[in-house]
Design a protein around this motif. Structure first.
Motif, short mmCIF file in Angstrom:
data_model
loop_
_atom_site.label_atom_id
_atom_site.label_comp_id
_atom_site.label_asym_id
_atom_site.label_seq_id
_atom_site.Cartn_x
_atom_site.Cartn_y
_atom_site.Cartn_z
N VAL A 81 0.86 -1.18 0.00
CA VAL A 81 0.00 0.00 0.00
C VAL A 81 0.89 1.23 0.00
O VAL A 81 1.80 1.35 0.81
CB VAL A 81 -0.93 0.02 1.23
CG1 VAL A 81 -1.77 1.29 1.25
CG2 VAL A 81 -1.82 -1.20 1.25
N ASP A 82 0.66 2.13 -0.94
CA ASP A 82 1.39 3.39 -1.02
C ASP A 82 0.38 4.53 -0.94
O ASP A 82 -0.73 4.43 -1.45
CB ASP A 82 2.13 3.51 -2.36
CG ASP A 82 3.25 2.51 -2.48
OD1 ASP A 82 3.86 2.20 -1.45
OD2 ASP A 82 3.50 2.03 -3.59
N GLU A 83 0.78 5.59 -0.28
CA GLU A 83 -0.08 6.76 -0.18
C GLU A 83 0.70 7.96 -0.68
O GLU A 83 1.82 8.20 -0.24
CB GLU A 83 -0.51 6.97 1.27
CG GLU A 83 -1.86 7.63 1.38
CD GLU A 83 -2.39 7.55 2.80
OE1 GLU A 83 -1.73 8.11 3.69
OE2 GLU A 83 -3.44 6.93 2.99
N ILE A 84 0.14 8.69 -1.60
CA ILE A 84 0.79 9.85 -2.19
C ILE A 84 -0.04 11.07 -1.85
O ILE A 84 -1.26 11.10 -2.05
CB ILE A 84 0.91 9.70 -3.72
CG1 ILE A 84 1.75 8.48 -4.06
CG2 ILE A 84 1.48 10.96 -4.34
CD1 ILE A 84 1.75 8.14 -5.53
N LEU A 96 -3.82 10.02 -2.42
CA LEU A 96 -4.12 8.91 -3.32
C LEU A 96 -3.56 7.65 -2.70
O LEU A 96 -2.40 7.62 -2.30
CB LEU A 96 -3.49 9.15 -4.70
CG LEU A 96 -3.92 10.40 -5.44
CD1 LEU A 96 -3.08 10.57 -6.70
CD2 LEU A 96 -5.38 10.32 -5.79
N THR A 97 -4.35 6.63 -2.58
CA THR A 97 -3.90 5.37 -1.98
C THR A 97 -3.89 4.30 -3.05
O THR A 97 -4.88 4.09 -3.75
CB THR A 97 -4.83 4.95 -0.83
OG1 THR A 97 -4.90 6.03 0.11
CG2 THR A 97 -4.32 3.71 -0.14
N PHE A 98 -2.76 3.63 -3.18
CA PHE A 98 -2.60 2.56 -4.16
C PHE A 98 -2.32 1.26 -3.42
O PHE A 98 -1.51 1.22 -2.51
CB PHE A 98 -1.42 2.85 -5.10
CG PHE A 98 -1.58 4.10 -5.90
CD1 PHE A 98 -2.30 4.09 -7.08
CD2 PHE A 98 -1.04 5.29 -5.46
CE1 PHE A 98 -2.46 5.25 -7.82
CE2 PHE A 98 -1.19 6.45 -6.19
CZ PHE A 98 -1.91 6.43 -7.37
N GLY A 99 -2.97 0.20 -3.83
CA GLY A 99 -2.70 -1.11 -3.26
C GLY A 99 -2.30 -2.05 -4.38
O GLY A 99 -2.81 -1.97 -5.49
N ARG A 100 -1.36 -2.93 -4.09
CA ARG A 100 -0.94 -3.89 -5.12
C ARG A 100 -0.47 -5.17 -4.46
O ARG A 100 0.05 -5.17 -3.35
CB ARG A 100 0.16 -3.30 -5.99
CG ARG A 100 1.44 -3.02 -5.25
CD ARG A 100 2.53 -2.48 -6.18
NE ARG A 100 3.71 -2.19 -5.41
CZ ARG A 100 3.96 -1.04 -4.80
NH1 ARG A 100 3.09 -0.07 -4.87
NH2 ARG A 100 5.06 -0.87 -4.12
#
Length: 111
Positions: A81-84, A96-100
């Motif tokens: 999980v990354d948060e920008i 913006l939250t990205f999950g992978r």
């Protein structure tokens, strides 16, 4: 009232549509309210559909419990999980939250 002899999975339709705790809300209505409670505030949801705040709360509570009961985590090893942050300054509230999921390791050999 006639009931259909139809099954949704292993649950008869009559049981699938009625809330187990004899609530005045059906499962379909609870799912509907929970979906709108995600998009609107709970207050706006109560006003838009003419239900009480408690009905929206119980709908969200039931939907979350159902999701936790039916989730499948088999085969998941890790989640990234990354948060920008985007916006101006430190007070900007845009994230913006990205999950992978991790990529599988390569299967080729170099020999």
């Amino acid at each position: 009232m006639r009931f259909l002899a139809f099954c949704a999975g292993d649950v008869p339709l009559r049981e699938a549509l009625a809330h187990p705790a004899k609530s005045p809300l059906t499962i379909g209505m609870m799912a509907f309210l929970a979906m709108w409670a995600r998009r609107l505030s709970w207050r706006e949801t109560t006003r838009a559909f003419g239900v009480s705040w408690e009905a929206v709360f119980r709908s969200v509570e039931w939907t979350v419990a159902w999701g936790l009961k039916h989730r499948v985590l088999q085969g998941v090893r890790a989640i990234g999980v990354d948060e920008i942050h985007w916006g101006r300054g430190m007070l900007g509230d845009g994230f913006l939250t990205f999950g992978r999921l991790p990529e599988p390791p390569p299967t080729h050999k170099f020999c």
